[in-house]
Design an enzyme around this catalytic site. Structure first.
Site, PDB file in Angstrom:
ATOM      1  N   HIS A 124       0.813  -1.229   0.000  1.00 54.75           N
ATOM      2  CA  HIS A 124       0.000   0.000   0.000  1.00 54.75           C
ATOM      3  C   HIS A 124       0.842   1.273   0.000  1.00 54.75           C
ATOM      4  CE1 HIS A 124      -3.609  -2.438   1.767  1.00 54.75           C
ATOM      5  NE2 HIS A 124      -3.530  -2.535   0.459  1.00 54.75           N
ATOM      6  N   PRO A 223      -4.826 -11.951  17.394  1.00 61.59           N
ATOM      7  CA  PRO A 223      -5.692 -12.249  18.550  1.00 61.59           C
ATOM      8  C   PRO A 223      -7.134 -12.546  18.141  1.00 61.59           C
ATOM      9  CG  PRO A 223      -4.538 -10.133  18.832  1.00 61.59           C
ATOM     10  CD  PRO A 223      -4.323 -10.574  17.416  1.00 61.59           C
TER      11      PRO A 223
HETATM   12  P1  OAD Z   1      -6.786  -3.683  10.315  1.00 63.52           P
HETATM   13  O1  OAD Z   1      -6.806  -2.519  11.241  1.00 63.52           O
HETATM   14  O2  OAD Z   1      -7.967  -3.931   9.452  1.00 63.52           O
HETATM   15  O3  OAD Z   1      -6.579  -5.012  11.155  1.00 63.52           O
HETATM   16  C1  OAD Z   1      -5.619  -5.156  12.134  1.00 63.52           C
HETATM   17  C2  OAD Z   1      -5.570  -6.619  12.508  1.00 63.52           C
HETATM   18  O4  OAD Z   1      -4.528  -6.790  13.443  1.00 63.52           O
HETATM   19  C3  OAD Z   1      -6.849  -7.158  13.154  1.00 63.52           C
HETATM   20  O5  OAD Z   1      -7.162  -8.414  12.579  1.00 63.52           O
HETATM   21  C4  OAD Z   1      -6.462  -7.312  14.633  1.00 63.52           C
HETATM   22  O6  OAD Z   1      -7.141  -8.402  15.245  1.00 63.52           O
HETATM   23  C5  OAD Z   1      -4.979  -7.591  14.520  1.00 63.52           C
HETATM   24  N1  OAD Z   1      -4.189  -7.195  15.677  1.00 63.52           N
HETATM   25  C6  OAD Z   1      -4.407  -6.175  16.539  1.00 63.52           C
HETATM   26  N2  OAD Z   1      -3.422  -6.112  17.451  1.00 63.52           N
HETATM   27  C7  OAD Z   1      -2.548  -7.098  17.152  1.00 63.52           C
HETATM   28  C8  OAD Z   1      -1.311  -7.541  17.693  1.00 63.52           C
HETATM   29  N3  OAD Z   1      -0.767  -6.933  18.745  1.00 63.52           N
HETATM   30  N4  OAD Z   1      -0.695  -8.598  17.112  1.00 63.52           N
HETATM   31  C9  OAD Z   1      -1.234  -9.216  16.035  1.00 63.52           C
HETATM   32  N5  OAD Z   1      -2.390  -8.833  15.467  1.00 63.52           N
HETATM   33  C10 OAD Z   1      -3.046  -7.789  16.006  1.00 63.52           C
HETATM   34  O7  OAD Z   1      -5.452  -3.584   9.477  1.00 63.52           O
HETATM   35  P2  OAD Z   1      -5.044  -4.272   8.112  1.00 63.52           P
HETATM   36  O8  OAD Z   1      -5.569  -5.663   8.011  1.00 63.52           O
HETATM   37  O9  OAD Z   1      -3.594  -4.049   7.967  1.00 63.52           O
HETATM   38  O10 OAD Z   1      -5.234   0.155   3.656  1.00 63.52           O
HETATM   39  O11 OAD Z   1      -5.823  -3.372   7.106  1.00 63.52           O
HETATM   40  C11 OAD Z   1      -5.554  -3.499   5.772  1.00 63.52           C
HETATM   41  C12 OAD Z   1      -5.615  -2.181   5.098  1.00 63.52           C
HETATM   42  O12 OAD Z   1      -6.842  -1.532   5.365  1.00 63.52           O
HETATM   43  C13 OAD Z   1      -4.576  -1.162   5.521  1.00 63.52           C
HETATM   44  O13 OAD Z   1      -3.363  -1.323   4.882  1.00 63.52           O
HETATM   45  C14 OAD Z   1      -5.212   0.096   5.085  1.00 63.52           C
HETATM   46  C15 OAD Z   1      -6.559  -0.166   5.682  1.00 63.52           C
HETATM   47  O14 OAD Z   1      -7.543   0.625   5.292  1.00 63.52           O
HETATM   48  C16 OAD Z   1      -5.104   1.321   3.029  1.00 63.52           C
HETATM   49  O15 OAD Z   1      -4.854   2.350   3.609  1.00 63.52           O
HETATM   50  C17 OAD Z   1      -5.274   1.208   1.562  1.00 63.52           C
END
Ligand code: OAD
Length: 250
Positions: A124, A223
């Site tokens: 991204h 988690p």
């Molecule tokens: P999200 O904010 O959607 O998801 C974060 C994930 O991390 C969730 O599944 C949580 O359960 C998990 N999580 C939280 N704390 C954690 C920890 N300490 N260890 C492991 N996992 C943990 O973020 P992304 O999946 O990265 O795109 O979102 C994808 C994209 O959506 C981003 O890159 C961004 C966003 O909108 C753009 O900006 C285009």
């Protein structure tokens, strides 16, 4: 969380990684959560009265570039002040032990690189890169805080935008190609780690599935459950900064 079950799962993941020659890692916002960078879809995914999903769009930028840049200025400051966490550091160690390694991240921060990972693809884009909306200029802008909001192009004074893939925009094809090639053209792919992502995008799910089809054991670290949980070989319900060091350092 059942501690004994987790202990057994951690040992299993350690065994899967030991001796693995080809390793693929896919990360999302959760990987940086314990460095103090808010995730997108969590309770902390708000800035002022805005949701990240409403600011990271071409529409938001064309309507109010100053506001969108103010948000990015805030995020750039958070990242500049943050440090890689123990999960990032463990992933750098994993790269050091693999013959072939690629880390594809949805994160626009540079914490993987600062932890020591070298083969990193930013699906991204990057918080530190900008491009001009009027001319062909593209480059780095590292100043924190920004010299002016919104920042202007040094070449033509046009409006600069973050070199980030916003909602509704297409991915960088060269980045996609390098990830596809890694997953499909390797002699062996032994393991894939999917860390801290809700895996809401089809291409993220697709890369995890491609890794599985290429023979990798797929391990999810999160988690929470995600759409990938049902297809992975091991799902570790844990925080990455806690469990990755346990896997790597024993
Ligand atoms: P999200 O904010 O959607 O998801 C974060 C994930 O991390 C969730 O599944 C949580 O359960 C998990 N999580 C939280 N704390 C954690 C920890 N300490 N260890 C492991 N996992 C943990 O973020 P992304 O999946 O990265 O795109 O979102 C994808 C994209 O959506 C981003 O890159 C961004 C966003 O909108 C753009 O900006 C285009």
């Amino acid at each position: 969380m059942g501690t004994l079950k987790t202990h057994a799962e951690v040992s299993r993941v350690r065994e899967l990684l030991q001796g693995a020659k080809g390793i693929f890692v896919l990360t999302g916002a959760g990987a940086s959560a314990e460095s103090g960078i808010p995730t997108f879809r969590g309770a902390d995914g708000w800035w002022k009265k805005f949701r990240a999903e409403d600011l990271a769009t071409p529409q938001a930028f064309s309507e109010n570039p100053g506001l969108v840049w103010e948000w990015y200025d805030h995020r750039r400051r958070l990242v500049a002040e943050a440090s890689p966490n123990d999960g990032h550091k463990a992933l750098a160690k994993i790269e050091g032990s693999a013959e072939r390694f690629l880390l594809a991240t949805q994160n626009v921060d540079d914490l993987h690189e600062r932890a020591g990972n070298r083969n990193v693809e930013h699906v991204h884009g990057s918080l530190w890169r900008v491009r001009c909306t009027s001319c062909s200029y593209a480059g780095e802008l590292r100043d924190v805080p920004l010299p002016e909001t919104p920042p202007r192009c040094k070449a033509c004074r046009g409006l600069l935008r973050p070199d980030i893939v916003w909602f509704g925009e297409t991915l960088n094809l060269a980045v996609v190609q390098r990830i596809d090639d890694f997953l499909q053209k390797l002699p062996t792919l032994d393991a894939a780690l999917v860390v801290g992502t809700t895996a809401v995008f089809g291409y993220i799910q697709q890369w995890a599935l491609m890794a599985k089809q290429s023979g990798a054991a797929v391990i999810e670290i999160n988690p929470q459950e995600t759409p990938l949980t049902q297809v992975v070989d091991v799902a570790l319900r844990a925080k990455s900064a806690e469990v990755l060091p346990q896997i790597v350092d024993g």
